[in-house]
Design an enzyme around this catalytic site. Structure first.
Site, mmCIF file in Angstrom:
data_model
loop_
_atom_site.group_PDB
_atom_site.id
_atom_site.type_symbol
_atom_site.label_atom_id
_atom_site.label_comp_id
_atom_site.label_asym_id
_atom_site.label_seq_id
_atom_site.Cartn_x
_atom_site.Cartn_y
_atom_site.Cartn_z
ATOM 1 N N GLU A 1 -13.630 92.239 61.602
ATOM 2 C CA GLU A 1 -13.730 93.663 61.285
ATOM 3 C C GLU A 1 -15.085 93.905 60.636
ATOM 4 O OE1 GLU A 1 -11.564 97.228 58.711
ATOM 5 O OE2 GLU A 1 -11.754 95.245 57.841
ATOM 6 N N ASP B 1 -3.903 88.093 59.740
ATOM 7 C CA ASP B 1 -4.948 88.905 59.125
ATOM 8 C C ASP B 1 -5.486 88.130 57.918
ATOM 9 O OD1 ASP B 1 -6.485 91.105 58.261
ATOM 10 O OD2 ASP B 1 -4.940 92.505 58.931
ATOM 11 N N ASP C 1 -10.669 90.413 57.868
ATOM 12 C CA ASP C 1 -10.764 91.680 57.152
ATOM 13 C C ASP C 1 -12.156 91.880 56.530
ATOM 14 O OD1 ASP C 1 -9.139 93.970 56.005
ATOM 15 O OD2 ASP C 1 -9.811 93.073 54.122
ATOM 16 N N HIS D 1 -4.317 100.663 61.328
ATOM 17 C CA HIS D 1 -3.554 101.096 60.161
ATOM 18 C C HIS D 1 -4.402 101.897 59.176
ATOM 19 C CE1 HIS D 1 -5.708 97.543 59.078
ATOM 20 N NE2 HIS D 1 -5.498 97.789 57.801
ATOM 21 N N ASP D 2 -5.703 101.984 59.403
ATOM 22 C CA ASP D 2 -6.585 102.754 58.524
ATOM 23 C C ASP D 2 -6.996 104.093 59.149
ATOM 24 O OD1 ASP D 2 -6.682 100.634 56.647
ATOM 25 O OD2 ASP D 2 -8.347 99.691 57.723
HETATM 26 C C1 GLC Z 1 -9.815 96.613 55.553
HETATM 27 C C2 GLC Z 1 -8.357 96.895 55.843
HETATM 28 C C3 GLC Z 1 -7.885 97.951 54.889
HETATM 29 C C4 GLC Z 1 -8.036 97.433 53.478
HETATM 30 C C5 GLC Z 1 -9.460 96.951 53.210
HETATM 31 C C6 GLC Z 1 -9.521 96.092 51.981
HETATM 32 O O1 GLC Z 1 -10.633 97.683 55.851
HETATM 33 O O2 GLC Z 1 -8.192 97.230 57.189
HETATM 34 O O3 GLC Z 1 -6.563 98.354 55.144
HETATM 35 O O4 GLC Z 1 -7.718 98.439 52.567
HETATM 36 O O5 GLC Z 1 -9.961 96.158 54.260
HETATM 37 O O6 GLC Z 1 -8.911 94.856 52.204
#
Ligand code: GLC
Length: 539
Positions: A242, A99, A200, A316-317
């Site tokens: 993402e 990640d 990310d 995980h979110d």
């Molecule tokens: C992404 C991650 C999340 C994190 C955010 C900031 O959305 O999936 O868990 O809090 O980025 O890095």
């Protein structure tokens, strides 16, 4: 050796390391715990593991705040544990996807510690600093986790910019030195044998705070193409961006088959459909199935043969899908399998988030039990704004990120076999009923069902290649579609709800067909679907 575009046939499993398996009794999952469970993942049949961040981090946002991109946080183990994980996964033909958190670092990263020392420090321009305006903040931009994006640095007399917490200062991608450092770091991981990267919040790197721009900045795709050229294109990797802000046109850039950016995009349009328009994620409305079908159809058809999508219900979110759009009570098993059927029949690369393959559910915690920074900020904010604790809890039961983060339920022993110590976040009390041990050897379990879905994707090319068409588009209870490739058709037929529904089989699907998988033991009547019934036919 992996074949070219291996990721098109792959199924990815996401591990949230702190909640997966604790090998030391610290209460926190770790890399050796993951190594212990590689055979479990091999049994499931997955091809790659997306590992949420394990690099050195003060853990303000559970590792999404990195203070050393080239070392492992002691909480998770050592660099040599990581090397062992990469090697042992590879032996099982499982690739490790790291990640990459490149939008921001931790404020404890040496770059930031230097940057804040003075305006002429060589690292100052690695981040985004601004003077105040007439003694006030540089502007009114808001952080994703609540409050302003600007944090004051008294010793400098300037503010720095952070789209997430103040412990996650944004990196300045305009600075070529920053980009070069990032590329060197990525290449170092590629040389270590990593087989992919998840990027990310990558659509937020090309920010321009002066113009209030965070997502999809004008230079975004230039940055991404340079990043890809300087790193990913050296190796046969799986790369996934993402992108909360991706529409179809951008997705075609992200996943351009010429390989100029990433393998695929990870976008969220379908997953926001139970949120009130223009409101916060906590303001929930019932899911409109027709909308869900519409959005997923748009993506299936819109990227067919010109791009590539990720398929997911969870990460995980996000809350647990069986609690969200299934039924986590009397039809937990049926509805978990039904949702898996819809997803795994589509075109794209499926992602399974740890515990999804067991039908793990959301938890009903007390306010004190939550650990997530976003949740804690929300509780404070909503209390200040006069919301009742009951209404706050109702939103958290539905949407808190901690729903996905409760420890993995391995067996029915103390703490679900996750740890011998005190878990960092409480285990969901339903672990005696829902756990891996009880499902692994049960041919009717959710685990066995996922295993079969994964195997089907490997066996029938139509899963990878087929085009997409909705069946019964007007029906308010069914999610049904066909995938067609070289004269063969896969027909997915799912009852999305808890009431029976009768159907009239369309002429073109009436022929002889093979039932590939179903979530009921036998088919009573071809024309009636029981609660949450799901079938996949091959014609
Ligand atoms: C992404 C991650 C999340 C994190 C955010 C900031 O959305 O999936 O868990 O809090 O980025 O890095």
């Amino acid at each position: 050796m992996r074949e070219k575009n291996w990721w098109k046939k792959a199924v990815v499993y996401q591990i949230y390391p702190r909640s997966f398996k604790d090998s030391t009794g610290s209460g926190m999952g770790d890399i050796r715990g993951i190594i212990e469970k590689l055979d479990y993942l091999k049994e499931l049949g997955i091809d790659a593991i997306w590992l949420s961040p394990v690099c050195k981090s003060p853990q303000d946002d559970n590792g999404y705040d990195i203070s050393d991109y080239q070392d492992i946080d002691p909480m998770f183990g050592t660099l040599s544990d990581m090397e062992e994980l990469i090697a042992k996964a590879k032996v099982r033909n499982i690739g490790i996807i790291m990640d990459l958190v490149l939008n921001h670092s931790s404020d404890e990263h040496p770059w930031f510690k230097e940057a804040r020392k003075s305006k002429d420090n060589p690292y100052h321009d690695y981040y985004i600093f601004k003077d105040g305006v007439e003694g006030e903040l540089p502007n009114d931009m808001c952080s994703v986790f609540g409050g302003t994006t600007w944090e004051w640095v008294p010793e400098l007399g300037q503010y720095f910019f952070h789209q997430f917490s103040p412990k996650q200062p944004d990196l300045n991608w305009e600075n070529p030195k920053v980009r070069k450092e990032i590329y060197d770091m990525i290449n170092w991981w590629i040389d270590k044998g990593v087989e992919g990267f998840r990027l990310d919040v990558i659509d937020q790197i090309a920010k321009e705070p002066d113009h209030h721009i965070t997502i999809n900045g004008p230079k975004l795709h230039d940055f991404l193409q340079e990043l890809s050229r300087e790193t990913f294109q050296r190796a046969n990797l799986i790369t996934v961006g993402e992108a909360w802000g991706a529409d179809l046109e951008r997705a075609k850039l992200y996943s351009n088959p010429d390989g100029s950016e990433f393998s695929m995009v990870f976008q969220f349009e379908h997953i926001g459909l139970d949120q009130e328009e223009g409101k916060e994620k906590w303001d929930i409305i019932p899911l409109d199935l027709q909308k869900l079908k519409e959005v997923l159809t748009k993506w299936q058809q819109g990227l067919h043969s010109i791009g590539w999508n990720s398929l997911f219900w969870n990460n995980h979110d996000l809350p647990r899908i069986v609690s969200r759009w299934g039924n986590d009570k009397e039809y937990r098993v049926e509805s978990a399998k039904m949702l898996a059927t819809i997803l795994h029949g589509m075109q794209g690369t499926p992602y399974i988030y740890q515990g999804e393959e067991l039908g793990m559910t959301n938890s009903k915690f007390t306010l004190e039990q939550y650990r997530d920074i976003e949740t804690i900020n929300m509780i404070k904010d909503r209390r200040e704004r006069g919301y009742s604790d009951d209404s706050i809890l109702a939103s958290l039961y539905a949407k808190s990120r901690d729903n996905a983060r409760t420890p993995m339920q391995w067996d029915d022993s103390f703490n679900a076999g996750f740890t011998t110590g005190t878990p960092w976040l409480d285990v969901n009390p339903n672990y005696k009923e829902i756990n891996a041990k009880s499902q692994m050897n049960d041919p009717d379990s959710i685990f066995s069902y996922y295993k079969k879905l994964i195997a089907l994707r490997k066996e029938y090319p139509v899963f990878v290649e087929g085009d997409f068409e909705l069946v019964f588009p007007e029906n308010n209870q069914l999610f049904s579609y066909t995938r067609t490739f070289e004269g063969k058709t896969l027909w997915v037929l799912c009852n999305f709800y808890g009431e029976e529904v009768s159907i009239e089989i369309p002429e073109k699907l009436k022929g002889k067909k093979e039932l590939l998988i179903s979530n009921y033991q036998d088919i009573d009547s071809e024309n009636v679907l029981r609660p949450y019934e799901a079938r996949m036919y091959y014609l």
